[in-house]
Write a protein that holds these residues in place. Structure first.
Motif, PDB file in Angstrom:
ATOM      1  N   VAL A  70      37.424 -75.426  41.107  1.00 47.24           N
ATOM      2  CA  VAL A  70      36.287 -74.679  40.571  1.00 47.24           C
ATOM      3  C   VAL A  70      36.534 -74.493  39.075  1.00 47.24           C
ATOM      4  N   GLY A  71      35.694 -75.100  38.256  1.00 50.53           N
ATOM      5  CA  GLY A  71      35.857 -74.980  36.810  1.00 50.53           C
ATOM      6  C   GLY A  71      35.512 -73.586  36.324  1.00 50.53           C
ATOM      7  N   PHE A  72      36.311 -73.082  35.383  1.00 49.10           N
ATOM      8  CA  PHE A  72      36.025 -71.790  34.753  1.00 49.10           C
ATOM      9  C   PHE A  72      35.836 -72.046  33.265  1.00 49.10           C
ATOM     10  N   TRP A  73      34.605 -71.893  32.799  1.00 48.92           N
ATOM     11  CA  TRP A  73      34.213 -72.154  31.420  1.00 48.92           C
ATOM     12  C   TRP A  73      33.942 -70.834  30.696  1.00 48.92           C
ATOM     13  N   MET A  74      34.142 -70.841  29.403  1.00 48.66           N
ATOM     14  CA  MET A  74      33.845 -69.686  28.567  1.00 48.66           C
ATOM     15  C   MET A  74      33.241 -70.195  27.261  1.00 48.66           C
ATOM     16  N   SER A  75      32.329 -69.412  26.706  1.00 47.84           N
ATOM     17  CA  SER A  75      31.783 -69.812  25.406  1.00 47.84           C
ATOM     18  C   SER A  75      32.931 -69.860  24.398  1.00 47.84           C
ATOM     19  N   ALA A  76      32.903 -70.849  23.519  1.00 45.95           N
ATOM     20  CA  ALA A  76      33.974 -71.012  22.524  1.00 45.95           C
ATOM     21  C   ALA A  76      34.091 -69.788  21.638  1.00 45.95           C
ATOM     22  N   GLU A  77      32.969 -69.181  21.305  1.00 44.83           N
ATOM     23  CA  GLU A  77      32.997 -67.977  20.466  1.00 44.83           C
ATOM     24  C   GLU A  77      33.766 -66.852  21.151  1.00 44.83           C
ATOM     25  N   GLN A  78      33.507 -66.651  22.440  1.00 47.19           N
ATOM     26  CA  GLN A  78      34.231 -65.606  23.166  1.00 47.19           C
ATOM     27  C   GLN A  78      35.707 -65.974  23.300  1.00 47.19           C
ATOM     28  N   PHE A  79      35.992 -67.250  23.522  1.00 43.43           N
ATOM     29  CA  PHE A  79      37.388 -67.669  23.669  1.00 43.43           C
ATOM     30  C   PHE A  79      38.199 -67.360  22.417  1.00 43.43           C
TER      31      PHE A  79
END
Length: 134
Positions: free
Chosen positions: A78-87
């Motif tokens: 299950v992929g877990f993605w985050m916006s680059a700005e938040q990262f």
């Protein structure tokens, strides 16, 4: 991160799941097929991880793949993605996806279940950061 799963060879990862979240993911997988998470960093429900059928939320260069989570009873990661700005703000944290009673966003698959996903976080240790290449 370059968009691939990059846990350290010792298993160190930026993302984990609670038992409650794992149980919920198993049920959601049975109903909806392969799944993914995205955390946008917006206000209100946008700051909670959102669960979608895999590929339903389009990711791109403004997103970072933090992990491909192996979940017992779910045949694919299950992929877990985050916006680059938040990262950029959260890069020094370890995230645990949990599931708790309550109403989440109408866009996330768990909304009709009477529960919602949320993130519990802690700072990565210096050792973990080193193993993750920070």
């Amino acid at each position: 991160m370059d968009g691939t799963d990059t846990p350290a060879t010792d298993g160190t990862s930026r993302v984990a799941m609670s038992e409650a979240a794992i149980e919920l993911l198993r049920r959601l997988r049975e109903r909806h097929g392969p799944l993914m998470f995205h955390q946008s960093g917006g206000c209100c429900d946008g700051s909670a991880p959102m669960c979608y059928p895999e590929g339903e939320f389009r990711t791109g260069s403004s997103d970072v793949l933090l992990a491909r989570l192996s979940v017992a009873g779910v045949p694919e990661p299950v992929g877990f993605w985050m916006s680059a700005e938040q990262f950029t703000r959260w890069r020094h944290t370890h995230l645990t996806v949990d599931a708790v009673p309550g109403r989440g966003s109408g866009f996330s698959l768990e909304a009709p279940e009477g529960v919602r996903f949320l993130i519990r976080s802690r700072l990565l240790t210096g050792e973990e950061r080193a193993r993750l290449g920070e």
